[in-house]
Scaffold this active site. Structure first.
Site, mmCIF file in Angstrom:
data_model
loop_
_atom_site.group_PDB
_atom_site.id
_atom_site.type_symbol
_atom_site.label_atom_id
_atom_site.label_comp_id
_atom_site.label_asym_id
_atom_site.label_seq_id
_atom_site.Cartn_x
_atom_site.Cartn_y
_atom_site.Cartn_z
ATOM 1 C CG HIS A 1 -1.734 -1.048 1.577
ATOM 2 N ND1 HIS A 1 -1.302 -2.184 2.201
ATOM 3 C CD2 HIS A 1 -3.069 -1.209 1.377
ATOM 4 C CE1 HIS A 1 -2.333 -3.000 2.370
ATOM 5 N NE2 HIS A 1 -3.412 -2.443 1.874
ATOM 6 C CG ASP B 1 1.781 -1.019 3.363
ATOM 7 O OD1 ASP B 1 1.050 -0.671 4.296
ATOM 8 O OD2 ASP B 1 1.451 -1.866 2.495
HETATM 9 C C1 XLS Z 1 -7.650 -6.657 4.589
HETATM 10 C C2 XLS Z 1 -7.161 -6.868 3.228
HETATM 11 C C3 XLS Z 1 -6.062 -5.929 2.762
HETATM 12 C C4 XLS Z 1 -5.892 -5.963 1.278
HETATM 13 C C5 XLS Z 1 -5.082 -4.856 0.720
HETATM 14 O O1 XLS Z 1 -8.405 -7.457 5.125
HETATM 15 O O2 XLS Z 1 -6.764 -8.200 3.137
HETATM 16 O O3 XLS Z 1 -4.879 -6.212 3.422
HETATM 17 O O4 XLS Z 1 -5.309 -7.170 0.853
HETATM 18 O O5 XLS Z 1 -5.593 -3.626 1.042
#
Ligand code: XLS
Ligand code: CA
Ligand code: CA
Length: 436
Positions: free
Chosen positions: A99, A102
């Site tokens: 993200h 991140d």
């Molecule tokens: C949350 C999601 C998230 C997505 C990416 O439950 O899994 O991590 O994979 O935003």
């Protein structure tokens, strides 16, 4: 070096007792005509592996993910890149997913955040060029910041919608710069708490608007990869619009997005929707929309998303059965999983990935054996045999009429009874193949 006490993780075979070795994941071993590593393009999830430090709703961090820098600084952002690349190289992982927030700390001013993203993506790109590590997908975090409390594209505020658009644009720019295979939307806040304040149709149209704009913009800057929707039925919202694979596919078709989008199926999200992981993979595959996988497992005793490292070999086997049948993934296997809170050491990070890379290797070996064995596939084919001839063939061809079938039924004589489903026999075949 952040993991100087960890050696390069190698395949040592099932008899090895070395905790820092693969027992089943042998990247070069040929399964169903190609090397394991080509069947299993594994990816590291930046957020869980390099950011999440064990905090939960009741307790603080247990793991130290500072990597020698002060958290919240660009030095820390770079240290995470260094640690992440060292980690992936030691495990032989070729992809990562991220993200926007991140990879850099978010600033108060989006222009400053974007500058930081430029700097860090240059830094990541340099590391990618020194290694053979690639980007699987990028995404924008449109759920953590309080501005997204009512959703991003589904927010009641047009200004929030614009902010989301700005974040998506930049995250897509960075994904394209890093040559990502895909760009992902996970609508964590695209849902509602109560219908007393919500216009679902309006909100869904707005989500489609943002996706349509993103596709147009992405194609205009040369993005050739897939866009992904990652379904999840709930958490954080009470109800999320991308409930499961079938719902997301219907939405994509309704808004003309189905040619540009595929699905990213997460195991734990399928089970939260009341499905098996295999179910959502199958629904995606039969609609030619199986793009990528978030590899994890949930705890069926709990009603929320626990993002555990996959360990259940029956699950990985049935997952790989679906993937092989679908002819492989255009995306990869992103470990959207976190070590349990008490597993807080750097060594635990490696144990987690070794566990799950081995679990998927076993799944692949088993799935190939199930297909090679052929008993399951031929059972299924025979189960529908009544449609290969006579009245069944007329139904399949679409030629039969309701009147014709009604008169056929009236003249049948003995009332029909289908053959046994033989579930227990089929399950015993699976155990027979897995444990012989
Ligand atoms: C949350 C999601 C998230 C997505 C990416 O439950 O899994 O991590 O994979 O935003
Ligand atoms: Ca996920
Ligand atoms: Ca999840």
């Amino acid at each position: 070096m952040f993991f100087s006490d960890i050696p390069k993780i190698r395949y040592e075979g099932p008899n090895s007792k070395n905790p820092l070795a693969f027992k089943f994941y042998n990247p070069e071993r040929i399964i169903a005509g190609k090397p394991m590593k080509e069947h299993l393009p594994f990816a590291m999830a930046w957020w869980h592996n390099l950011c999440a430090s064990g905090a939960d709703m009741f307790g603080r961090d247990t793991a130290n993910k500072a990597f020698g820098a002060e958290k919240g600084t660009m030095e820390h952002a770079k240290a995470k890149v260094d640690a992440g690349f060292e980690f992936m190289q030691k495990l032989g992982i070729e992809y990562f997913c991220f993200h926007d927030v991140d990879i850099v700390p978010e600033a108060d001013d989006i222009k400053e955040t974007n500058l930081r993203l430029d700097i860090i993506s240059d830094y990541i790109l340099a590391k990618m060029r020194e290694t053979d590590i690639k980007c699987l997908w990028g995404t924008a975090n449109m759920f953590s910041n309080p501005r997204y409390m009512n959703g991003a594209a589904s927010s009641n505020s047009a200004n929030v919608f614009c902010f989301a658009a700005a974040q998506v644009k930049k995250a897509l720019d960075i994904t394209v710069k890093l040559n990502g295979k895909g760009y992902l939307f996970w609508g964590g806040r695209e849902g509602y708490e109560t219908l007393l304040n919500t216009d679902i149709k309006f909100e869904q149209e707005n989500i489609a608007h943002l996706m349509q704009m993103t596709v147009r913009y992405g194609r205009s800057i040369g993005f050739k990869g897939d866009f992904y929707i990652e379904p999840k039925p709930k958490e954080p919202m009470t109800h999320q619009y991308d409930f499961d694979a079938a719902t997301a596919i219907g939405f994509l078709r309704q808004y003309g997005l189905d040619k540009d989008f595929k699905l990213n199926i997460e195991a734990n999200h399928a089970t939260l929707a009341g499905h098996t992981f295999q179910h959502d993979l199958r629904i995606s595959a039969i609609n030619s929309m199986l793009g990528s996988i978030d590899a994890n497992q949930g705890n069926l005793l709990l009603g929320w998303d626990t993002d555990e490292f996959p360990f259940n070999v029956y699950e990985t086997t049935m997952c790989m059965y679906e993937v092989l049948k679908a002819g492989g993934l255009s995306g990869g296997f992103n470990f959207d999983a976190k070590s349990r809170r008490p597993s807080y050491t750097h060594e635990d990070m490696f144990h987690s990935y070794i566990l799950s890379m081995d679990a998927f290797a076993l799944g692949l070996i088993n799935a190939a054996a199930i297909i090679e064995d052929g008993r399951i596939d031929s059972f299924i084919a025979e189960r529908y045999d009544s449609y290969n001839h006579g009245i069944g063939a007329r139904i399949r061809s679409g030629e039969a009429t309701l009147e014709e079938l009604a008169s056929y039924a009236e003249n049948m004589g003995t009332p029909p009874l289908p053959d046994s489903g033989r579930q227990e026999y089929l399950e015993s075949i699976i155990n027979n193949i897995l444990f012989s």
